[in-house]
Write a protein that holds these residues in place. Structure first.
Motif, PDB file in Angstrom:
ATOM      1  N   ARG A 150       0.833  -1.215   0.000  1.00  0.00           N
ATOM      2  CA  ARG A 150       0.000   0.000   0.000  1.00  0.00           C
ATOM      3  C   ARG A 150       0.860   1.255   0.000  1.00  0.00           C
ATOM      4  NH1 ARG A 150      -5.320  -0.265  -0.139  1.00  0.00           N
ATOM      5  NH2 ARG A 150      -6.341  -2.119   0.649  1.00  0.00           N
ATOM      6  N   THR A 189      -6.068  -5.447  -3.898  1.00  0.00           N
ATOM      7  CA  THR A 189      -5.756  -6.873  -3.806  1.00  0.00           C
ATOM      8  C   THR A 189      -7.027  -7.634  -4.161  1.00  0.00           C
ATOM      9  OG1 THR A 189      -4.119  -6.515  -2.059  1.00  0.00           O
ATOM     10  CG2 THR A 189      -4.967  -8.751  -2.304  1.00  0.00           C
ATOM     11  N   ARG A 247       0.641 -12.650  -7.513  1.00  0.00           N
ATOM     12  CA  ARG A 247       1.669 -12.830  -6.492  1.00  0.00           C
ATOM     13  C   ARG A 247       1.664 -14.231  -5.906  1.00  0.00           C
ATOM     14  NH1 ARG A 247       5.005  -9.900  -8.245  1.00  0.00           N
ATOM     15  NH2 ARG A 247       6.161 -10.103  -6.319  1.00  0.00           N
ATOM     16  N   LYS A 294      -3.804 -14.796  -6.108  1.00  0.00           N
ATOM     17  CA  LYS A 294      -3.781 -13.543  -5.357  1.00  0.00           C
ATOM     18  C   LYS A 294      -3.107 -12.519  -6.253  1.00  0.00           C
ATOM     19  CE  LYS A 294      -2.001 -11.209  -1.275  1.00  0.00           C
ATOM     20  NZ  LYS A 294      -1.097 -11.326  -0.113  1.00  0.00           N
ATOM     21  N   CYS A 295      -3.846 -11.465  -6.573  1.00  0.00           N
ATOM     22  CA  CYS A 295      -3.341 -10.442  -7.483  1.00  0.00           C
ATOM     23  C   CYS A 295      -3.274  -9.103  -6.761  1.00  0.00           C
ATOM     24  CB  CYS A 295      -4.288 -10.298  -8.675  1.00  0.00           C
ATOM     25  SG  CYS A 295      -4.656 -11.840  -9.540  1.00  0.00           S
ATOM     26  N   VAL A 296      -2.270  -8.320  -7.075  1.00  0.00           N
ATOM     27  CA  VAL A 296      -2.176  -6.953  -6.560  1.00  0.00           C
ATOM     28  C   VAL A 296      -2.005  -6.009  -7.737  1.00  0.00           C
ATOM     29  CG1 VAL A 296      -1.235  -7.632  -4.316  1.00  0.00           C
ATOM     30  CG2 VAL A 296       0.320  -7.021  -6.165  1.00  0.00           C
ATOM     31  N   THR A 319     -10.582  -7.514  -2.079  1.00  0.00           N
ATOM     32  CA  THR A 319     -10.454  -7.464  -0.625  1.00  0.00           C
ATOM     33  C   THR A 319     -10.823  -6.069  -0.120  1.00  0.00           C
ATOM     34  OG1 THR A 319      -8.114  -6.859  -0.650  1.00  0.00           O
ATOM     35  CG2 THR A 319      -8.617  -9.204  -0.613  1.00  0.00           C
ATOM     36  N   GLN A 355      -7.077  -6.153   5.050  1.00  0.00           N
ATOM     37  CA  GLN A 355      -6.299  -7.305   5.508  1.00  0.00           C
ATOM     38  C   GLN A 355      -6.142  -7.177   7.019  1.00  0.00           C
ATOM     39  OE1 GLN A 355      -1.948  -7.406   4.821  1.00  0.00           O
ATOM     40  NE2 GLN A 355      -2.358  -9.317   3.751  1.00  0.00           N
ATOM     41  N   HIS A 380      -1.377 -10.694   8.446  1.00  0.00           N
ATOM     42  CA  HIS A 380      -0.369 -11.008   7.435  1.00  0.00           C
ATOM     43  C   HIS A 380       0.865 -11.520   8.160  1.00  0.00           C
ATOM     44  CE1 HIS A 380       2.330 -10.771   4.020  1.00  0.00           C
ATOM     45  NE2 HIS A 380       3.169 -10.098   4.791  1.00  0.00           N
TER      46      HIS A 380
END
Length: 163
Positions: free
Chosen positions: A62, A69, A98, A112-114, A143, A146, A149
């Motif tokens: 971020r 995400t 990712r 999982k994509c950013v 999302t 979060q 993590h």
């Protein structure tokens, strides 16, 4: 895959390195209660055994401008091994993805994509993922936040052997 037997010192070494990969060998040895030369030998043995796969910085996405995400659930037309491998190879070439996990059940893969913004992710989705060979369906979930993590694995759940 055969599990390597670890003693309490090995686990302490792994715990410390998982927490701080930049720690010096001297500091690591002090923390685990052995001298530096055997500590270095143990670290090298853990690396050679494949338990330590590398060292990296944990970046704040971020803060770097990656605001989005998304988890993409992908269904394929064919689950033949060659087709699965081809999809995995394609996914490996996409920087926005990712993580990629093959699942059992209704979904074949979860990605999982950013992305820096929703527009960038939408372009990836419509220009690369959805039209990719063998892709039958894609469902996405953006999302909201979060709440946890943790990198690595929960080493405290492992049993040790007396060495």
């Amino acid at each position: 895959m055969k599990r390597v037997k670890l003693d309490a010192i090995d686990l302490r070494i792994l715990t410390e390195l998982q927490s701080d990969g930049r720690i010096t060998n001297v500091e690591l040895a002090e923390r685990v209660g052995i001298s530096a030369p055997p500590c270095l030998r143990r670290v090298r043995a853990l690396e050679k055994a494949g338990l330590i796969q590398g060292y990296h910085a944990d970046l704040d996405g971020r803060a770097l401008g990656f605001e989005v995400t998304v988890f993409a659930m992908v269904g394929l037309h064919s689950q033949a091994e060659a087709d699965l491998k081809a999809f995995e190879a394609l996914v490996a070439s996409w920087p926005l993805v990712r993580e990629c996990h093959m699942l059992n059940g209704d979904i074949d893969f979860i990605l999982k994509c950013v992305a820096p913004d929703l527009s960038t992710f939408q372009s990836f989705l419509t220009e690369k993922l959805t039209p990719a060979p063998n892709v039958a369906s894609v469902r996405t979930s953006l999302t909201i936040r979060q709440s946890k993590h943790l990198a690595g694995v929960p080493l405290e759940a492992l049993e040790t052997v007396e060495g």
